[in-house]
Design a protein around this motif. Sequence first.
Motif, mmCIF file in Angstrom:
data_model
loop_
_atom_site.group_PDB
_atom_site.id
_atom_site.type_symbol
_atom_site.label_atom_id
_atom_site.label_comp_id
_atom_site.label_asym_id
_atom_site.label_seq_id
_atom_site.Cartn_x
_atom_site.Cartn_y
_atom_site.Cartn_z
ATOM 1 N N THR A 288 14.180 -40.792 -50.899
ATOM 2 C CA THR A 288 12.957 -40.450 -50.168
ATOM 3 C C THR A 288 13.137 -39.162 -49.366
ATOM 4 O O THR A 288 12.356 -38.878 -48.461
ATOM 5 N N TYR B 81 17.642 -43.372 -48.329
ATOM 6 C CA TYR B 81 17.363 -42.044 -47.796
ATOM 7 C C TYR B 81 17.332 -40.956 -48.869
ATOM 8 O O TYR B 81 16.466 -40.086 -48.843
ATOM 9 N N ARG C 242 9.163 -45.929 -47.452
ATOM 10 C CA ARG C 242 10.227 -45.332 -48.258
ATOM 11 C C ARG C 242 10.337 -46.023 -49.623
ATOM 12 O O ARG C 242 10.531 -45.372 -50.654
ATOM 13 N N LEU D 234 7.242 -38.107 -48.375
ATOM 14 C CA LEU D 234 7.089 -39.335 -47.599
ATOM 15 C C LEU D 234 5.775 -39.349 -46.830
ATOM 16 O O LEU D 234 5.076 -40.373 -46.776
#
Length: 778
Positions: free
Chosen positions: A540, A537, A638, A653
């Motif tokens: 990205t 996470y 991702r 993204l």
Amino acid sequence: MTKQVYKFGGSSLSSAKRYHAVANICQQLAYGDAIVVSAAGKTTDTLVRLWSCYHNQDHKGVGEVIALLKDHQCALVSELLGDKSEVYAHFIDDINAISQRAGCAELEQAWLLAHGELWSARLLAHYLNKQGVAATHFDSRKLFVVAQNNLKHQENTARCQALKSDQLNVVTGFIASDEVGNTVTLGRNGSDYSATLLGKYINASSVTIWTDTQGVYSTDPRKVEKAVKYNKISQQQAQQLARLGNPVLHAKTLTPLKDSDIKLVVRSSYDSHSDGTQVVANEQAKAKRFLTTLASVDVFQLTHNNKDSIRELSIILQHPLQPLEVEGNTLLLVPSQFGEQVASYYLQDAVLIESNVSGVAIVSEAGSESQLLESAKALLEKQSMTLRGAWSQNGFAILLGDQLLESDTLSLLHEELITAKQELAVIVAGIGNVGEVFLSQLNDQLARLNTLLPVKLVGLLRSSTSLLNGQGIELATASANFKNNAKASSPEQIIEFIKELDYGHKVVIDITASESFSKLYPEFALHDCHIISANKYAGTAELNWYENLRRLQTEKNLLWRYNTSVGAGLPINFALKDLQNSGDKITKISGVFSGTLSWLGANYSLDKKFSDLVEQARELGFTEPDPREDLSGRDVQRKLLILARELGLSLELDDIELSAWMPNELAEGSWQDALAKRELLDTFVEELALDAQREGNTLRYVAELDTTTSPITAKVGLKAVAPSAAVATLTPGDNIFVINSVWYADNALIIQGPGAGREVTAAGVHSDLYWLCHKLSE
């Protein structure tokens, strides 16, 4: 309102200049805080001398000492407040009362000695008022009551509620009263003890001892130039140092803080900008090493091991005693000045085996004391020191000989025993499948890592619970320890723990799949924490957030390693960075980046229902609990973004075109809802597979990045590829990364292997940890 206690010793109040420096510090304090003061300079010594003259009926001496007291205190008061002040008049009254009692043979020792602190408190409070700071002075005899040599804690807690919340409270140290109001003293270093008692009674968040030293050092900085000032030490080690006679900390001072969260801080009033040393709860500080010199010590062997008698004798002597258990015998080390009292106390139950010997005590982490003792013995023997005794116990060792240690010898011991590599504190977040394997591998890898940098596991995090211990968590029992002792914790508590860690280096290893946890990365960086993550996470996240995190890490010289966020244990991130560092330029990256989608692609054929294959993969644990998380392609998207940013591309993204391996109609509801419409999934895949077959191709879920186009091409989705293509010949479950660059233009560099699995992912995290240790040890 959180209250704090500040104690200023005699050296901090020794002159008008020092009073002014203390007042400047006090101006930064919050109303409601308490200030405990000692007698100014050598006032207590002068009062003790006065009592000695009085006790010996030296009337001339009494008069001379009173004159000295008057001259010193009058000069202080006059310089700070003037000789017309209320404080000056009170002081003259006190001097006259002392003279009168001495002349009438009515002088009492405790009442006399109390005046030093009374004068300091009164003078400082009035001087603060003159500086525009509201302050009131309190006589601690109205706050602390002692009955039969025991403090009445419950009553004292109630009495201390009299402190004011709208002013600074200047309180006398050292003194208390008995139940009928007579003055009693709290013994040696009583003002420090008063401060920690007061901290306990008002539930203060911290007690700060302002003195003439900058903190607690690894050894005496006046003797060893390379002595290390520690930012934090544990209460346990502070108590041990005090029992061994460390001059900065005293055992009695620390007693009220036992089993509390109150921080004790030692700071220098001569250098108020220095942070000093914090004495904190045992789990909040790693164990340190110290050398404390021992001068003129007697060693007694007790014929009976009686802890109660040792405790009672400590109270009588007003000095902590350190017993040693040696081959079934109890040895008692005491300063030689108390030798006769000890012999008188024990009579035939104590045998003097060494008299007036000197040496050194080594305080260390538990388990290392025997090795340190042997190293110290070898070094001292080289210095031609004849040892009269050498013993070790849990957490410390003692060596005694005929002579005091010279500074040169102490420096050699310090260089040999204290100076060491900075340690790396490790916090592991996510101890599920991969985390569990990582911990078991860490136990095996520790010896190899420690050749680069000492590594210590200090935290285990899982969802909303954690096991945190700044002194370290035993790896062999870490999982069971977490199961039995983990506590509920908030992100704020985790951040505070990381902030307070006093290690040379610290790293959070994020093996979670939590977006909310990844949002803590900037906080980790603010508190000088490196990051290793398998979590995708943060890599990205929204571009501004990501770039700010990177900027912060660069400014603070922090490292972020995330090789397992793409390709599990495959070295794809490392390869891209290495190529670029070597001067190459990446032009294209393509491949199959999902072990789950690799398995589905390799096992699918037109004679099978795709939905049946997905269910089979789910039952085997190859997919997420809801397989649509895999089929959406979001995970692959991702991963491609992480690789793109590794190349320095500023992509979001949504800049990566995404086509799912399922029709849009299946995105709503639960997986069971989707299964009810499984024919839509089967038809969707079958039609694409038939189209590919007509062209002689096969379906694979492919990620593609092309930096040679304008704009840059970045997409993820199903693609018909030739059966001979590298992405089509994969072993089911493998990942493949096909890299084209200036150097690999016609013949691509291919990295292929398992892209998922507990063991390979955990191994990839270990690769990152080894890399980090190597970098930090350079």
